[in-house]
Scaffold this motif. Sequence first.
Motif, PDB file in Angstrom:
ATOM      1  N   ASP A 189      62.659 102.617  39.907  1.00  0.00           N
ATOM      2  CA  ASP A 189      62.256 101.867  38.720  1.00  0.00           C
ATOM      3  C   ASP A 189      62.047 102.894  37.613  1.00  0.00           C
ATOM      4  O   ASP A 189      61.290 103.857  37.789  1.00  0.00           O
ATOM      5  CB  ASP A 189      60.954 101.112  39.028  1.00  0.00           C
ATOM      6  N   PHE A 190      62.699 102.713  36.479  1.00  0.00           N
ATOM      7  CA  PHE A 190      62.613 103.723  35.417  1.00  0.00           C
ATOM      8  C   PHE A 190      61.228 103.826  34.791  1.00  0.00           C
ATOM      9  O   PHE A 190      60.948 104.796  34.076  1.00  0.00           O
ATOM     10  CB  PHE A 190      63.662 103.436  34.328  1.00  0.00           C
ATOM     11  N   ARG A 191      60.328 102.875  35.055  1.00  0.00           N
ATOM     12  CA  ARG A 191      58.951 102.972  34.569  1.00  0.00           C
ATOM     13  C   ARG A 191      58.007 103.550  35.625  1.00  0.00           C
ATOM     14  O   ARG A 191      56.823 103.768  35.331  1.00  0.00           O
ATOM     15  CB  ARG A 191      58.417 101.585  34.159  1.00  0.00           C
ATOM     16  N   CYS A 192      58.494 103.787  36.821  1.00  0.00           N
ATOM     17  CA  CYS A 192      57.646 104.181  37.941  1.00  0.00           C
ATOM     18  C   CYS A 192      57.367 105.680  37.945  1.00  0.00           C
ATOM     19  O   CYS A 192      58.283 106.490  38.098  1.00  0.00           O
ATOM     20  CB  CYS A 192      58.344 103.761  39.233  1.00  0.00           C
ATOM     21  N   PRO A 193      56.101 106.095  37.786  1.00  0.00           N
ATOM     22  CA  PRO A 193      55.768 107.529  37.785  1.00  0.00           C
ATOM     23  C   PRO A 193      56.114 108.217  39.102  1.00  0.00           C
ATOM     24  O   PRO A 193      56.498 109.388  39.115  1.00  0.00           O
ATOM     25  CB  PRO A 193      54.248 107.546  37.550  1.00  0.00           C
TER      26      PRO A 193
ATOM     27  N   TYR B 254      72.399 104.395  44.002  1.00  0.00           N
ATOM     28  CA  TYR B 254      71.198 104.040  43.249  1.00  0.00           C
ATOM     29  C   TYR B 254      71.076 102.522  43.131  1.00  0.00           C
ATOM     30  O   TYR B 254      72.017 101.834  42.745  1.00  0.00           O
ATOM     31  CB  TYR B 254      71.244 104.648  41.849  1.00  0.00           C
ATOM     32  N   HIS B 255      69.889 102.027  43.475  1.00  0.00           N
ATOM     33  CA  HIS B 255      69.562 100.610  43.309  1.00  0.00           C
ATOM     34  C   HIS B 255      68.396 100.527  42.315  1.00  0.00           C
ATOM     35  O   HIS B 255      67.375 101.190  42.509  1.00  0.00           O
ATOM     36  CB  HIS B 255      69.150  99.994  44.640  1.00  0.00           C
ATOM     37  N   LEU B 256      68.547  99.712  41.303  1.00  0.00           N
ATOM     38  CA  LEU B 256      67.559  99.661  40.227  1.00  0.00           C
ATOM     39  C   LEU B 256      66.591  98.491  40.426  1.00  0.00           C
ATOM     40  O   LEU B 256      67.001  97.369  40.721  1.00  0.00           O
ATOM     41  CB  LEU B 256      68.271  99.568  38.882  1.00  0.00           C
ATOM     42  N   VAL B 257      65.301  98.782  40.234  1.00  0.00           N
ATOM     43  CA  VAL B 257      64.224  97.847  40.547  1.00  0.00           C
ATOM     44  C   VAL B 257      63.348  97.629  39.311  1.00  0.00           C
ATOM     45  O   VAL B 257      63.254  98.504  38.453  1.00  0.00           O
ATOM     46  CB  VAL B 257      63.386  98.411  41.723  1.00  0.00           C
TER      47      VAL B 257
ATOM     48  N   ALA C 245      66.898  99.544  33.161  1.00  0.00           N
ATOM     49  CA  ALA C 245      67.934  99.416  34.184  1.00  0.00           C
ATOM     50  C   ALA C 245      69.218  98.864  33.583  1.00  0.00           C
ATOM     51  O   ALA C 245      70.325  99.315  33.920  1.00  0.00           O
ATOM     52  CB  ALA C 245      67.440  98.504  35.309  1.00  0.00           C
ATOM     53  N   ASN C 246      69.092  97.885  32.683  1.00  0.00           N
ATOM     54  CA  ASN C 246      70.289  97.354  32.024  1.00  0.00           C
ATOM     55  C   ASN C 246      70.994  98.450  31.235  1.00  0.00           C
ATOM     56  O   ASN C 246      72.224  98.577  31.279  1.00  0.00           O
ATOM     57  CB  ASN C 246      69.913  96.204  31.085  1.00  0.00           C
ATOM     58  N   ALA C 247      70.218  99.257  30.505  1.00  0.00           N
ATOM     59  CA  ALA C 247      70.810 100.338  29.718  1.00  0.00           C
ATOM     60  C   ALA C 247      71.508 101.353  30.626  1.00  0.00           C
ATOM     61  O   ALA C 247      72.578 101.873  30.297  1.00  0.00           O
ATOM     62  CB  ALA C 247      69.740 101.028  28.873  1.00  0.00           C
ATOM     63  N   ALA C 248      70.897 101.632  31.784  1.00  0.00           N
ATOM     64  CA  ALA C 248      71.518 102.556  32.734  1.00  0.00           C
ATOM     65  C   ALA C 248      72.835 101.982  33.255  1.00  0.00           C
ATOM     66  O   ALA C 248      73.821 102.709  33.449  1.00  0.00           O
ATOM     67  CB  ALA C 248      70.572 102.843  33.886  1.00  0.00           C
TER      68      ALA C 248
ATOM     69  N   ASN D  92      71.434  92.202  32.655  1.00  0.00           N
ATOM     70  CA  ASN D  92      70.079  91.773  33.027  1.00  0.00           C
ATOM     71  C   ASN D  92      70.049  90.975  34.336  1.00  0.00           C
ATOM     72  O   ASN D  92      69.172  91.182  35.190  1.00  0.00           O
ATOM     73  CB  ASN D  92      69.458  90.927  31.908  1.00  0.00           C
ATOM     74  N   SER D  93      70.977  90.057  34.493  1.00  0.00           N
ATOM     75  CA  SER D  93      70.995  89.239  35.711  1.00  0.00           C
ATOM     76  C   SER D  93      71.358  90.071  36.928  1.00  0.00           C
ATOM     77  O   SER D  93      70.865  89.820  38.041  1.00  0.00           O
ATOM     78  CB  SER D  93      71.979  88.072  35.549  1.00  0.00           C
TER      79      SER D  93
END
Length: 309
Positions: free
Chosen positions: A103-107, A133-136, A152-155, A214-215
């Motif tokens: 998760d891109f927000r996950c520290p 890579y799986h995005l969460v 995640a969408n931007a990635a 997004n979906s």
Amino acid sequence: MSDKNDGVNRDAKRTARERLLVERERQKTKDKRRRTMVVSAAVVGVLGLAAVVGLLAANAGKSGSAKDKAGPVVAPSGATGKDALAIQTGKDSAKSTLTVWEDFRCPACKAFEDSYRATVHDLVAKGQLKVEYHLVTLIDGNMGGSGSQKGANAAACAQDAGKFPAYHDVLFENQPKEVDDAYGKNARLIELAGKVDGLDTPAFRQCVENGTHNSWVAKSHAAFKAEKFRGTPTILLDGKDIFADQANPLTPEKLKAKVTAAAGAGAPAEPSDGASAEASPGVSARPSAGASAGASARPSARNSAGAKG
């Protein structure tokens, strides 16, 4: 006699006045009660109407705009794995596979990336390792906001442009604090694209602004929940959790040794715990959810798959 009659008349008049006053007070009480009942009925009616309107609005949001906004599932270019939910780096011929749920927000995910990035990139470059890579979007659910999803969408948009690995690293290197939903702003995601050569194009911007994937991101998160993983990051080497044995975690040096051995490239002996600590100072088994770069590597219960979101 006259005086007696006058007294009787005065008493009668006084009694009459008193009865009139009592009747007036009784009527006032009735009027007040009636007004109260009318006002109360009006208030109940208004509240009832508000409740109905609120319910209709909520149902409209659930069945209408929110659903429509999600749009069709559009996988990024080259997505692989079950239901095309993974973004792969490295060669298909690599003998070892690292599966990463992040998760891109996950520290904690940032802590993992900061500690293992150089080793993973080196093994991928040598053709010995491929990474899926799986995005969460776990933090969006836990903390509120939309930065996990939009990041995640931007990635995924960067994957369309063939720039995923570099942009993936940029997002983690510039990760805001967990409570700061900076990645919920498309402008910030586009700004960071400027750090990757050739990524900030009209096509990338349109993909980010439209939430094209997004979906697909939502479907990836649903797959994460279905797997009942304990938290983010979840890192599997050839299907095995590298942090399952907390007494003997797979440190960057041990990861390199295992992958090199699997590739038949004459792997060095696995380093001792002391050597591993030297190779990655300040890093323990698993990033914690509150960890910063270079801190421990273990996700907290707050980031578990069973947590909100």
